[in-house]
Structure formats: structure tokens, C-alpha cells
Design a protein around this motif. Structure first.
Motif, PDB file in Angstrom:
ATOM      1  N   HIS A  18      66.021  27.837 -37.440  1.00  0.00           N
ATOM      2  CA  HIS A  18      66.006  27.138 -38.721  1.00  0.00           C
ATOM      3  C   HIS A  18      67.369  26.513 -39.034  1.00  0.00           C
ATOM      4  N   ARG A  19      68.433  27.202 -38.657  1.00  0.00           N
ATOM      5  CA  ARG A  19      69.775  26.726 -38.997  1.00  0.00           C
ATOM      6  C   ARG A  19      70.279  25.653 -38.041  1.00  0.00           C
ATOM      7  N   ALA A  20      69.641  25.470 -36.909  1.00  0.00           N
ATOM      8  CA  ALA A  20      70.103  24.478 -35.939  1.00  0.00           C
ATOM      9  C   ALA A  20      69.940  23.071 -36.498  1.00  0.00           C
ATOM     10  N   PRO A  21      70.845  22.149 -36.159  1.00  0.00           N
ATOM     11  CA  PRO A  21      70.733  20.763 -36.641  1.00  0.00           C
ATOM     12  C   PRO A  21      69.433  20.122 -36.185  1.00  0.00           C
ATOM     13  N   ALA A  22      68.874  19.289 -37.046  1.00  0.00           N
ATOM     14  CA  ALA A  22      67.558  18.710 -36.774  1.00  0.00           C
ATOM     15  C   ALA A  22      67.581  17.833 -35.527  1.00  0.00           C
TER      16      ALA A  22
END
Length: 259
Positions: A18-22
Motif C-alpha cells: 500500500h505504501r509503495a509509489p503508484a
């Protein structure tokens, strides 16, 4: 354009995925899907490894399996198409119980089912761990044409508005005793769809005029965000890199090509 809007595919969480860049997740998903498509359909073991990789990603994301399964319903038409291929394809046949099924159709159906299912699961995982607005920003960072990014951002912004209008029209129909079913309901549903299109078009015209009155010239500067560290890219590309290795190994063992 107002505040950020979520979507029904997103599952709120705080996992590393979830925290990873899109934009990093978009690149990783695209790489994985391309590797799956490049895998020879005869290498059944390779698709099992691909599935294991996705299961590992799902475990890291903490998205419940039931949540993912419900959203894979969209794949049903492709599954039905794959199921018909052994019956409509030509060529040598093999006995399967009381049936004589096309051998080429069986392989084609299997390939469509396996690759389509893995691709759909990867896309659902991407949507479940990434907000719709973040996906649009990620596409902008990947240098997708800004006009296309602008259209997508407006679609996300006003999708809830159009859906709400459709729900109100449905309630109005039902309050007047309308029930869907049979050919008699088609004219009413057709007129409803036409009215919804006209209302949406008129709303879009009003929004466009409002933007022009505020100096809009067809360009929106989107935030490029902060630079992503190399370690983030390395962690994100582990799964697609493993999928590429699996596809290459399968190609070498089967002597096949991209099918």
C-alpha cells in the motif's frame, strides 16, 4: 477538482504494498503481466509458479482472499469463452469422458484461462492496494500523455456523480412501480440510459465552461512527487524479474515461443 475519491476496488491498508509509489507498482504489474503472456502455454508448471508469486504478493498486501475473489467475477466472460474453445476448434481430437474435444482448443482454452486469470489477479491486486487518484498521478509520472491523464482524472472525479444520478433515477422508477424483467422493460431502460447520457453530457459542458472561465487552457500541472529510492525499485521488481526468469526457462524447456 475537489478532494480525492476512492473506488470500490481499493482495500484500505498499511502494508508495504500500500505504501509503495503508484508508478512503481504500475511498472511492476506491467512487467509481470508481460512475462505471463510470454510464457508458453504448454509449460503448465510455469503458471503455477506465477500464481505462487501472486499469492506471495497478496499475503504481503494483507488483502483478504475473499475480497480479491469477489472482484475477479469480472473474468467470468473470459472463462466462459475459454470453456467453449475445445468444442468449436478444429483439428485432432482427444477423448475426455464421453466427449471428443479438440486438442488445439484445449490448449487454447487453457492458455486463455491461465494468462487471463493471472493478469486479472495482478490488476485487482494493483487496484486493491492503490487509490484511484494515486494511479492517475503514477501514470503522469510515467510520462503517459497528459491529455489522457486529464481524461482519466475527470472520469474518476465524476464517476461517483454519474453513479449517484443513476441510483436516483432507479429509485424514481421503482417508486412508480417499475420492475425490470422481460422485453417490456427494455424501452424504459433504454430511455433511462438516454436521459442519463444527456444529463452527463450537459454536466460536462457546464464543468468545461466553468473551467474556461477560470483560465483553463487544456493543461493541468500534476505533482511529480519525490524521487523514489533505488531500493524501492529493487524490491518492487523482484516479482516481475522472477516471472521473466520463469518465462525464459519455460521457453527454453519447451522450445516454444510467445503464444
Amino acid at each position: 477538482m475537489g478532494g480525492p475519491h476512492g473506488h470500490t476496488l481499493h482495500f484500505h491498508g498499511h502494508s508495504p504494498l500500500h505504501r509503495a509509489p503508484a508508478h512503481v507498482k504500475v511498472v511492476a504489474t506491467l512487467g509481470f503481466v508481460l512475462a505471463v503472456v510470454a510464457t508458453p502455454r504448454e509449460a503448465v508448471w510455469a503458471f503455477a509458479v506465477h500464481l505462487a508469486l501472486l499469492v506471495g504478493v497478496a499475503v504481503v498486501s494483507s488483502v483478504p482472499p475473499r475480497y480479491l475473489a469477489r472482484r475477479l467475477v469480472v473474468e467470468i466472460p473470459f472463462v466462459l469463452l475459454a470453456a467453449t474453445m475445445p468444442f468449436i476448434a478444429t483439428g485432432p481430437t482427444v477423448p475426455v469422458g464421453p466427449l471428443e474435444l479438440s486438442q488445439a482448443g484445449l490448449w487454447a482454452g487453457w492458455g486463455l484461462f491461465a494468462k487471463g486469470s493471472l493478469g486479472a489477479l495482478a490488476a485487482v491486486l494493483l487496484a486493491a492496494t492503490t487509490e484511484a487518484g494515486d494511479l492517475v498521478s503514477g501514470l503522469a509520472r510515467l510520462r503517459v500523455p497528459r491529455q489522457l491523464v486529464l481524461v482519466l482524472s475527470f472520469m474518476i472525479r465524476y464517476l461517483d456523480v454519474v453513479s449517484g444520478e443513476m441510483r436516483r433515477m432507479r429509485v424514481a422508477r421503482e417508486s412508480r412501480g417499475f420492475r425490470t424483467g422481460g422485453l417490456r422493460s427494455w424501452p424504459v431502460l433504454g430511455s433511462t440510459a438516454g436521459a442519463l447520457f444527456v444529463r452527463s453530457y450537459e454536466r460536462g459542458e457546464r464543468v468545461h465552461l466553468a473551467m474556461l472561465s477560470r483560465g483553463f487552457q487544456g493543461r493541468v500541472d500534476l505533482d511529480d512527487g519525490v524521487a523514489v529510492r533505488a531500493t524501492t525499485w529493487s524490491a518492487a521488481l523482484v516479482v516481475p524479474a522472477a516471472a521473466v526468469v520463469v518465462a525464459t526457462t519455460a521457453w527454453a524447456l519447451t522450445g516454444g515461443g510467445v503464444r
